[in-house]
Write an enzyme that holds these catalytic residues in place. Structure first.
Site, mmCIF file in Angstrom:
data_model
loop_
_atom_site.group_PDB
_atom_site.id
_atom_site.type_symbol
_atom_site.label_atom_id
_atom_site.label_comp_id
_atom_site.label_asym_id
_atom_site.label_seq_id
_atom_site.Cartn_x
_atom_site.Cartn_y
_atom_site.Cartn_z
ATOM 1 C CG HIS A 98 -1.577 1.310 1.483
ATOM 2 N ND1 HIS A 98 -2.378 1.935 0.545
ATOM 3 C CD2 HIS A 98 -1.550 2.144 2.556
ATOM 4 C CE1 HIS A 98 -2.814 3.075 1.044
ATOM 5 N NE2 HIS A 98 -2.326 3.231 2.249
ATOM 6 C CG HIS A 100 -0.164 7.461 1.297
ATOM 7 N ND1 HIS A 100 -0.271 8.193 2.463
ATOM 8 C CD2 HIS A 100 -0.866 6.326 1.516
ATOM 9 C CE1 HIS A 100 -1.001 7.516 3.349
ATOM 10 N NE2 HIS A 100 -1.362 6.365 2.788
ATOM 11 C CE1 TYR A 125 5.922 -7.017 -19.484
ATOM 12 C CE2 TYR A 125 5.808 -5.688 -21.478
ATOM 13 C CZ TYR A 125 6.284 -6.800 -20.797
ATOM 14 O OH TYR A 125 7.094 -7.693 -21.421
HETATM 15 ZN ZN LIG Z 1 -2.559 4.846 3.521
#
Ligand SMILES: [Zn+2]
Length: 223
Positions: A98, A100, A125
């Site tokens: 995860h 940002h 891709y």
């Molecule tokens: Zn986050």
């Protein structure tokens, strides 16, 4: 296997190495972003809360049991529910990343985004590494409803974009999850570069050829 250093040393090193690489290339700023890996015994290694991916310590990674209880290391990231939701619905997933990452977050705010495919079929891709990417609506940080929203996708997507927040991507290996997250970010960047220029995307025939040649399973797209 219990406590630190018994059999999971290589995974710990890999999490720190990939984390540093992502951070140093500006793919997640400050102490944002987190990584998890599911180990053979069903436990998890997760990056700690308030830790920068650029400066992880292998010995301090959080080790969680299959129910999410802390076994050793620092307290885990508060975003564990994002990871758990993907593991819960995708039994083959062994790692979740995860970030940002700027261009993916920018993409998540555009009005024309299709929640079942946040990006058009721009490159082979992207389709091979990410398939389609689903958009999950904005939730306040820590709101448990975001995990329910990911579970609501029923495991059809390995790649999910949280609106006004960032991508959450699962892979069969840590490397696969990292590379897919990078592919999503770079494709989001391409989209922003080309937005309004009427670019040619891959045709249905070209997509069908990729699906056949590489055995891709793209989520059915009903509209
Ligand atoms: Zn986050």
């Amino acid at each position: 296997m219990k406590e630190t250093g018994t059999g999971d040393a290589k995974v710990r090193e890999d999490i720190c190495r990939f984390g540093r690489s992502l951070f140093e290339r500006g793919l997640t700023p400050g102490s944002s972003g987190n990584i998890s890996v599911r180990l053979d015994d069903g436990s998890y290694l997760v990056t700690p809360t308030n830790a920068s991916l650029g400066f992880l310590d292998p010995a301090r990674l959080s080790r969680l049991d299959a129910q999410g209880r802390l076994l050793s290391g620092d307290a885990p990231t508060k975003e564990v529910p994002l990871h758990s939701a993907l593991y819960h619905t995708r039994s083959a997933a062994r790692a979740v990343v995860h970030l940002h990452s700027t261009h993916s977050v920018a993409l998540s705010m555009l009005p024309e985004i299709d929640p079942h495919a946040v990006l058009p079929p721009m490159t082979a891709y992207y389709l091979m590494r990410c398939g389609a990417t689903a958009l999950v609506p904005y939730y306040r940080p820590g709101d448990p409803a975001v995990a329910d929203a990911i579970k609501g996708l029923a495991g059809k997507y390995s790649s999910v974009l949280l609106a006004n927040h960032g991508p959450v991507v699962a892979g069969d290996t840590l490397e696969a999850a990292v590379f897919a997250t990078e592919e999503l970010e770079e494709t989001a960047r391409l989209y922003l570069l080309l937005r309004g220029l009427n670019p040619r995307f891959l045709s249905p025939e070209q997509i069908a050829d990729l699906v056949k040649k590489f055995g891709l399973t793209l989520p059915a797209h009903g509209h």
